[in-house]
Design an enzyme around this catalytic site. Structure first.
Site, PDB file in Angstrom:
ATOM      1  N   ARG A 147     -10.765  -7.204  -7.604  1.00 17.91           N
ATOM      2  CA  ARG A 147      -9.996  -6.809  -6.421  1.00 17.91           C
ATOM      3  C   ARG A 147     -10.888  -5.957  -5.537  1.00 17.91           C
ATOM      4  NH1 ARG A 147      -4.996  -2.591  -6.287  1.00 17.91           N
ATOM      5  NH2 ARG A 147      -6.742  -1.139  -6.052  1.00 17.91           N
ATOM      6  N   TYR A 159      -5.898   4.386   0.933  1.00 14.83           N
ATOM      7  CA  TYR A 159      -5.456   4.243  -0.450  1.00 14.83           C
ATOM      8  C   TYR A 159      -6.176   3.071  -1.134  1.00 14.83           C
ATOM      9  CZ  TYR A 159      -2.744   3.805  -4.603  1.00 14.83           C
ATOM     10  OH  TYR A 159      -2.392   3.743  -5.924  1.00 14.83           O
ATOM     11  N   ASP A 207      -5.495  -6.186  -1.990  1.00 19.24           N
ATOM     12  CA  ASP A 207      -4.152  -5.597  -1.961  1.00 19.24           C
ATOM     13  C   ASP A 207      -3.925  -4.950  -0.596  1.00 19.24           C
ATOM     14  OD1 ASP A 207      -1.770  -4.314  -2.480  1.00 19.24           O
ATOM     15  OD2 ASP A 207      -2.441  -3.345  -4.336  1.00 19.24           O
ATOM     16  N   HIS A 209      -1.127  -3.573   0.270  1.00 19.11           N
ATOM     17  CA  HIS A 209      -0.263  -2.421  -0.019  1.00 19.11           C
ATOM     18  C   HIS A 209       0.881  -2.248   0.975  1.00 19.11           C
ATOM     19  CE1 HIS A 209       0.028   0.917  -2.868  1.00 19.11           C
ATOM     20  NE2 HIS A 209      -0.797   0.156  -3.544  1.00 19.11           N
ATOM     21  N   GLU A 233      -2.367  -9.565  -1.850  1.00 19.74           N
ATOM     22  CA  GLU A 233      -1.235  -8.910  -2.526  1.00 19.74           C
ATOM     23  C   GLU A 233      -0.426  -8.027  -1.571  1.00 19.74           C
ATOM     24  OE1 GLU A 233      -2.573  -6.766  -5.950  1.00 19.74           O
ATOM     25  OE2 GLU A 233      -0.893  -5.358  -5.889  1.00 19.74           O
ATOM     26  N   GLU A 259       5.154  -5.648  -7.394  1.00 17.94           N
ATOM     27  CA  GLU A 259       4.977  -4.491  -8.274  1.00 17.94           C
ATOM     28  C   GLU A 259       6.042  -3.423  -8.076  1.00 17.94           C
ATOM     29  OE1 GLU A 259       0.926  -3.438  -7.033  1.00 17.94           O
ATOM     30  OE2 GLU A 259       1.720  -1.589  -6.197  1.00 17.94           O
ATOM     31  N   ARG A 280       4.462 -10.133  -9.621  1.00 15.11           N
ATOM     32  CA  ARG A 280       3.601  -9.005  -9.997  1.00 15.11           C
ATOM     33  C   ARG A 280       4.309  -7.891 -10.766  1.00 15.11           C
ATOM     34  NH1 ARG A 280      -0.649  -7.260 -10.314  1.00 15.11           N
ATOM     35  NH2 ARG A 280      -0.700  -5.512  -8.882  1.00 15.11           N
ATOM     36  N   GLU A 336      -3.763  -7.646 -14.376  1.00 11.66           N
ATOM     37  CA  GLU A 336      -4.499  -6.504 -13.825  1.00 11.66           C
ATOM     38  C   GLU A 336      -4.799  -5.525 -14.963  1.00 11.66           C
ATOM     39  OE1 GLU A 336      -2.188  -4.022 -11.210  1.00 11.66           O
ATOM     40  OE2 GLU A 336      -3.951  -3.366 -10.108  1.00 11.66           O
ATOM     41  N   TRP A 399       2.198   2.895   2.555  1.00 10.35           N
ATOM     42  CA  TRP A 399       0.812   3.122   2.124  1.00 10.35           C
ATOM     43  C   TRP A 399       0.380   2.128   1.069  1.00 10.35           C
ATOM     44  CZ3 TRP A 399       0.115   4.191  -3.049  1.00 10.35           C
ATOM     45  CH2 TRP A 399       1.234   4.688  -3.759  1.00 10.35           C
TER      46      TRP A 399
HETATM   47  C1  CS2 Z   1      -1.610  -0.810  -6.959  1.00 11.80           C
HETATM   48  C2  CS2 Z   1      -1.150   0.357  -7.790  1.00 11.80           C
HETATM   49  O1  CS2 Z   1      -2.305  -1.752  -8.990  1.00 11.80           O
HETATM   50  C3  CS2 Z   1      -1.973  -1.988  -7.844  1.00 11.80           C
HETATM   51  O2  CS2 Z   1      -1.939  -3.092  -7.368  1.00 11.80           O
HETATM   52  O3  CS2 Z   1      -0.810  -1.221  -5.940  1.00 11.80           O
HETATM   53  O4  CS2 Z   1      -2.286   1.154  -7.932  1.00 11.80           O
HETATM   54  C4  CS2 Z   1      -0.004   1.214  -7.229  1.00 11.80           C
HETATM   55  O5  CS2 Z   1      -0.357   1.765  -6.018  1.00 11.80           O
HETATM   56  C5  CS2 Z   1       0.358   2.310  -8.214  1.00 11.80           C
HETATM   57  O6  CS2 Z   1       0.759   1.726  -9.404  1.00 11.80           O
HETATM   58  C6  CS2 Z   1       1.437   3.236  -7.681  1.00 11.80           C
HETATM   59  O7  CS2 Z   1       1.842   4.091  -8.686  1.00 11.80           O
HETATM   60 MG    MG Z   2      -0.768  -3.383  -5.734  1.00  8.99          MG
END
Ligand code: CS2
Ligand code: MG
Length: 399
Positions: A147, A159, A207, A209, A233, A259, A280, A336, A399
């Site tokens: 990634r 981030y 990602d 986000h 993602e 996620e 995810r 992941e 974020w």
């Molecule tokens: C992220 C995570 O793993 C990922 O794809 O999006 O790091 C996510 O931000 C964290 O799990 C938040 O707690």
């Molecule tokens: Mg993620």
């Protein structure tokens, strides 16, 4: 067999984890992960004050019935706190059942569908040289897929990109900054450079986000097509499931989402209309192994594959449960795996292995993870928040 005790263990061997331990009258115990990053104490209280009293005296073998009674019986359904609490119970009960059977959990889920579990790792850099070094470091660890996250020119803190100041956990939320236009202009150039440096074959992921609107996500997916991503993602905040129709109609870049989802209902349109390619969700945030297995079966009908969330904030208990599922289901996609600090490995001794970029759950009965409560107790919970993100005029952004 009866449940005679259940307790919540909070520990912070570098970051916070919430673990449920269920004990039975026959001495068999089970572990479940209930970690909800930044809101850990809410889940701990939900478990201690509302769930544990309901478990005492019940038969640990009745996993589905316990799950349904915690989900339906509460009347107030869904949500990350509720579903993380139910997940911990579900996984702990599967752990007990598999230990009683004397089998690793994956055997109870139908047995192995593959020899090992492919992973992806995280690479990031503020600029291209830093990013290339980070990709090389992941390749040296054996990761078969990477990634890629980068800084954006003009932005101080983004981030997912490692900075001198770690903004992912702090006593007050760190404020990061964001400019969608600058990001959209920069990212295709980054992937162009990465492809030139590392060639066409390396599977690359990214990602976004949740930061884009559907039309912005559509443009990004289109702009990234020449670089053949494994997936893009969380391109939009996908609780607006309808918005994915627009993204999908503009790009063939594969999409991964879920996620932050915690039930199958969050996926209804996305899966039934085949608007995404990978689901995810984490065992820990989706109510456990039982409902996640059902989601994967639903997804399989639409040729959608699994990609269980595996950041540092899923404990080794939640990760182990994920690896058992990964090995057993047919429509596995990728796992992941962010890895853990040495101290975290020591607090949660585990049978699962990570070798040359591939995971295996091991052959220990149950999920194959233990909790060293003494060591856990030496590293108590610390208040920690995730960052917030603001546009340059100060407006809060995803974020
Ligand atoms: C992220 C995570 O793993 C990922 O794809 O999006 O790091 C996510 O931000 C964290 O799990 C938040 O707690
Ligand atoms: Mg993620």
């Amino acid at each position: 067999m009866k449940i005679v005790d259940a307790r919540v263990v909070l520990t912070s061997p570098g970051r916070n984890f919430v673990t449920l331990r269920i004990e039975t009258d026959e001495g068999v115990t089970g572990l479940g992960d209930a970690t909800l990053n930044g809101r850990e104490l809410a889940v701990a209280a939900y478990l201690r004050d509302h769930v544990v009293p309901l478990l005492l005296g019940t038969d640990p073998h009745r996993i589905e019935d316990t799950w349904q009674s915690l989900y339906r019986g509460a009347y107030w359904r869904r949500g990350p706190v509720t579903m993380a609490a139910i997940a911990a119970v579900d996984v702990a009960l599967w752990d007990i059942k598999a230990k009683v059977a004397g089998l690793p959990l994956y055997q109870l889920l139908g047995g192995a569908s593959r020899e090992r579990v492919r992973t992806y790792g995280h690479a990031s850099g503020a600029d291209l040289p830093e990013l290339f070094d980070s990709i090389r470091a992941r390749l040296a660890q054996g990761y078969p897929a990477i990634r890629v996250q980068t800084g954006v020119p003009g932005l101080k803190l983004v981030y997912g990109v490692r900075h001198a100041q770690d903004s992912s956990q702090s006593a007050r939320p760190v404020v990061e900054d964001w400019d969608t236009g600058a990001y959209l202009r920069n990212l295709p150039r980054v992937f162009d450079a990465v492809r030139q440096e590392f060639g066409p074959d390396l599977p690359l992921l990214h990602d976004a986000h949740h930061r884009l609107t559907p039309i912005q996500a559509a443009r990004l997916g289109k702009d990234l097509e020449p670089y053949d991503l494994f997936w893009l993602e969380d391109c939009t905040p996908a609780e607006n499931q309808d918005g994915l129709r627009l993204v999908r109609s503009h790009t063939t870049t594969p999409l991964a989402i879920g996620e932050v989802f915690n039930t199958v209902y969050d996926y209804q349109t996305l899966v039934s209309e085949q608007l995404i390619d990978y689901v995810r969700s984490a065992v820990t945030h989706f109510g456990g192994v039982s409902p996640l297995r059902k989601l994967f079966d639903f997804a399989a009908q639409h040729q959608i594959k699994s990609a269980i969330h595996g950041p540092e904030d899923i404990s080794p208990v939640g990760m182990a449960a994920a690896i058992h599922l990964d090995l057993a289901i047919h429509n596995f996609g990728i796992q992941e795996y962010a890895g853990y600090t040495d101290l975290t490995h020591a607090v949660f001794p585990h049978a699962f292995t990570f070798t040359d970029g591939y995971l295996h759950p091991g052959e220990a009965p149950g999920i194959g993870v233990e909790l060293d409560e003494e060591l856990a107790g030496a590293h108590p919970y610390e208040q920690a928040y995730l960052p917030v993100n603001r546009l340059q005029d100060g407006t809060v952004h995803d974020w």
